[in-house]
Write a protein that holds these residues in place. Structure first.
Motif, PDB file in Angstrom:
ATOM      1  N   ILE A   1       0.838  -1.207   0.000  1.00 27.83           N
ATOM      2  CA  ILE A   1       0.000   0.000   0.000  1.00 27.83           C
ATOM      3  C   ILE A   1       0.873   1.257   0.000  1.00 27.83           C
ATOM      4  O   ILE A   1       0.584   2.239  -0.701  1.00 27.83           O
ATOM      5  CB  ILE A   1      -0.958   0.008   1.211  1.00 27.83           C
ATOM      6  N   ASP A   2       1.955   1.258   0.786  1.00 24.70           N
ATOM      7  CA  ASP A   2       2.867   2.413   0.792  1.00 24.70           C
ATOM      8  C   ASP A   2       3.428   2.660  -0.602  1.00 24.70           C
ATOM      9  O   ASP A   2       3.510   3.807  -1.064  1.00 24.70           O
ATOM     10  CB  ASP A   2       4.009   2.198   1.791  1.00 24.70           C
TER      11      ASP A   2
ATOM     12  N   ASN B   1       0.548   4.004  -2.874  1.00 25.29           N
ATOM     13  CA  ASN B   1       0.262   5.409  -2.598  1.00 25.29           C
ATOM     14  C   ASN B   1       1.343   6.321  -3.175  1.00 25.29           C
ATOM     15  O   ASN B   1       1.049   7.435  -3.624  1.00 25.29           O
ATOM     16  CB  ASN B   1       0.127   5.636  -1.094  1.00 25.29           C
TER      17      ASN B   1
ATOM     18  N   PRO C   1      -3.863   8.919  -2.502  1.00 21.73           N
ATOM     19  CA  PRO C   1      -3.756   7.739  -1.626  1.00 21.73           C
ATOM     20  C   PRO C   1      -5.082   7.016  -1.504  1.00 21.73           C
ATOM     21  O   PRO C   1      -6.151   7.612  -1.621  1.00 21.73           O
ATOM     22  CB  PRO C   1      -3.315   8.337  -0.284  1.00 21.73           C
ATOM     23  N   LEU C   2      -5.010   5.710  -1.252  1.00 19.31           N
ATOM     24  CA  LEU C   2      -6.224   4.924  -1.058  1.00 19.31           C
ATOM     25  C   LEU C   2      -6.945   5.390   0.202  1.00 19.31           C
ATOM     26  O   LEU C   2      -6.313   5.652   1.224  1.00 19.31           O
ATOM     27  CB  LEU C   2      -5.879   3.443  -0.914  1.00 19.31           C
ATOM     28  N   THR C   3      -8.268   5.472   0.118  1.00 20.23           N
ATOM     29  CA  THR C   3      -9.070   5.881   1.278  1.00 20.23           C
ATOM     30  C   THR C   3      -9.837   4.713   1.876  1.00 20.23           C
ATOM     31  O   THR C   3     -10.391   4.827   2.967  1.00 20.23           O
ATOM     32  CB  THR C   3     -10.072   6.970   0.885  1.00 20.23           C
TER      33      THR C   3
END
Length: 473
Positions: free
Chosen positions: A394-395, A398, A404-406
């Motif tokens: 995920i890092d 993003n 970035p993913l919410t």
């Protein structure tokens, strides 16, 4: 009164093969499933028997029809979804594989990577294919197999051998095999071979030269949702209307049709896909650029993917190889008896590390062991290993994506573990959401097949089928 009509999905996964029928509301009406054997000839080598898998297909398709009380005439379309990079080479005249299937987790092709890099720089390979030069992909596996035997290479160059990922092997057999079987694949599976150009969506002559894979072996690439022929065996007369790699099928089953939609599947491994729209996004942080899906007559949709090699298979190893738990569900029960991991961490690099590191020679470690650490702490560390790997991906995502993913939509067998899902939500600091149907791979294949058969008019209808079952914050 007219008989009900269904769409079918044939889901050929890493550990089992299933056939499922779905109705017009996207509900599963039948399921037939069988496991196949895993072969480990030496350390780092993983194989499947393609003939065993085909035999299972011949059993589960009629079983799923019988379970639903449906005739072949009631099935309007069949979608195939499959473990993606697993590589099969077979004789077009006899229909027999020349070797066991080399599974996506297998690392033997590390021996040929330096030779490939000498023919084409890794940066150029990634620019064309979207893939880092790693053992994960099919192209190096085929190179290794042909290099292992001069007779295989000469047969391949003469056009006597066919190559495909598991979808191609199944479609060829379903549509007649040696008696006129169709040799095809779709763009999602082709995008995992390291042989397809992401921009042209066709086999790239320079990549083929670098991998030394003869063009005569390769299947025709078609859109995900298009005509792939009609079944002859094990049942006659079902139109094949979609083929899609398993993780792209999961994104499709989560109704991830639009730019910015993301999901993570927690199965044997962990696979996080982010739909990036109609333009491929080149990762600067160790992710794969891949095709999400392609509808006939429309531009392809692309995705960024973070692949984790070991997730659910770590729990399986803990159960089967170490014997520390009796069932997969017991790992959560044990982990809940302690407040934390006791300072113990597991890095499950059994076949190297995938995204974002791509270190094929890495091996697994357990660190922080003291006399304080119990089996319960180890169980918690096993679950946290999947959560920390998800955080790393995920890092990276993003960092590559414009926003970035919410929230993260999740699916797969491991989502039944509430502690793991809560841990992931805590580590990511965003909501984690599971739909009513956690097994979205088969559903995505059925959705694609239904669109191809005209069973559903458009993707908006499918989006309305999505229902939230659980959310962790």
């Amino acid at each position: 009164m007219s008989l009900p009509r269904y769409v079918a999905a044939l889901d050929q996964g890493t550990t089992s093969t299933r056939c499922m029928l779905f109705d017009r509301e996207g509900r599963m009406v039948s399921l037939a499933q069988r496991e196949h054997h895993q072969h480990y000839p030496r350390a780092g080598w993983v194989e499947h028997d393609p003939l065993e898998i085909w035999d299972i297909v011949c059993r589960v398709m009629p079983e799923a029809l019988a379970d639903a009380g449906a005739s072949v005439d009631q099935v309007v379309g069949l979608g195939i979804t499959n473990q993606r990079e697993t590589t099969v080479v077979w004789d077009r005249h006899t229909g027999r594989p020349v070797h066991n299937a080399i599974v996506w987790q297998d690392t033997r092709s590390s021996a040929v990577l330096p030779a490939i890099a000498a023919d084409m720089p890794e940066a150029e390979i990634q620019a064309r294919s979207g893939l880092p030069l790693v053992t994960y992909c099919s192209g190096p596996k085929v190179r290794w197999l042909l290099d292992s035997s001069p007779s295989l290479r000469s047969r391949a160059e003469r056009g006597d051998l066919l190559f495909g990922t598991m979808d191609s092997w199944l479609v060829w057999n379903l549509t007649g095999g040696v008696s006129g079987g169709v040799h095809v694949t779709d763009v999602t599976n082709a995008s995992r071979t390291m042989l397809m150009n992401l921009h042209t969506l066709d086999w790239d002559p320079d990549l083929l030269a670098a991998m030394r894979v003869p063009r005569a072996m390769l299947p025709e690439i078609r859109p995900t949702v298009s005509s792939f022929g009609t079944t002859v065996a094990p049942v006659d007369g079902i139109p094949l209307t979609a083929v899609i790699g398993d993780q792209q099928a999961s994104l499709f089953g989560q109704a991830g049709f639009d730019r910015g939609d993301a999901k993570c599947t927690f199965g044997t491994g962990g696979f996080l896909l982010l739909n990036t729209g109609t333009s491929p996004v080149r990762s600067q942080h160790g992710l794969i650029t891949t095709v999400a899906h392609a509808m006939e007559g429309e531009p392809a949709a692309y995705a960024l993917e973070g692949s984790i090699a070991v997730a659910g298979s770590l729990v399986q190893w803990f159960r089967d190889s170490l014997g520390l738990i009796r069932s997969a569900a017991e790992i959560e029960t044990q982990a809940l008896t302690v407040a934390d991991n006791g300072g113990c961490y597991v890095v499950p690099a059994f076949t190297g590390l995938y995204a974002p590191h791509w270190e094929p020679d890495a091996r697994g470690v357990i660190v922080g062991l003291t006399s304080y650490v119990t089996k319960a702490h180890l169980c918690r560390a096993v679950l946290e290993a999947t959560a920390w790997q998800t955080r790393e991906v995920i890092d990276a995502m993003n960092a590559d994506a414009s926003a970035p993913l919410t929230r993260l939509a999740v699916d797969g067998g491991m989502t039944a573990d509430n502690l793991l899902m809560q841990t992931i939500a805590d580590f990511l600091d965003i909501p984690v959401v599971r739909p009513m149907v956690a097994e979205t791979v088969s559903r995505g294949a059925a959705y694609a097949a239904g669109l191809g058969a005209g069973y559903w008019p458009d993707r908006q209808v499918l989006r309305r089928h999505w229902r939230r079952a659980a959310e962790w914050r």
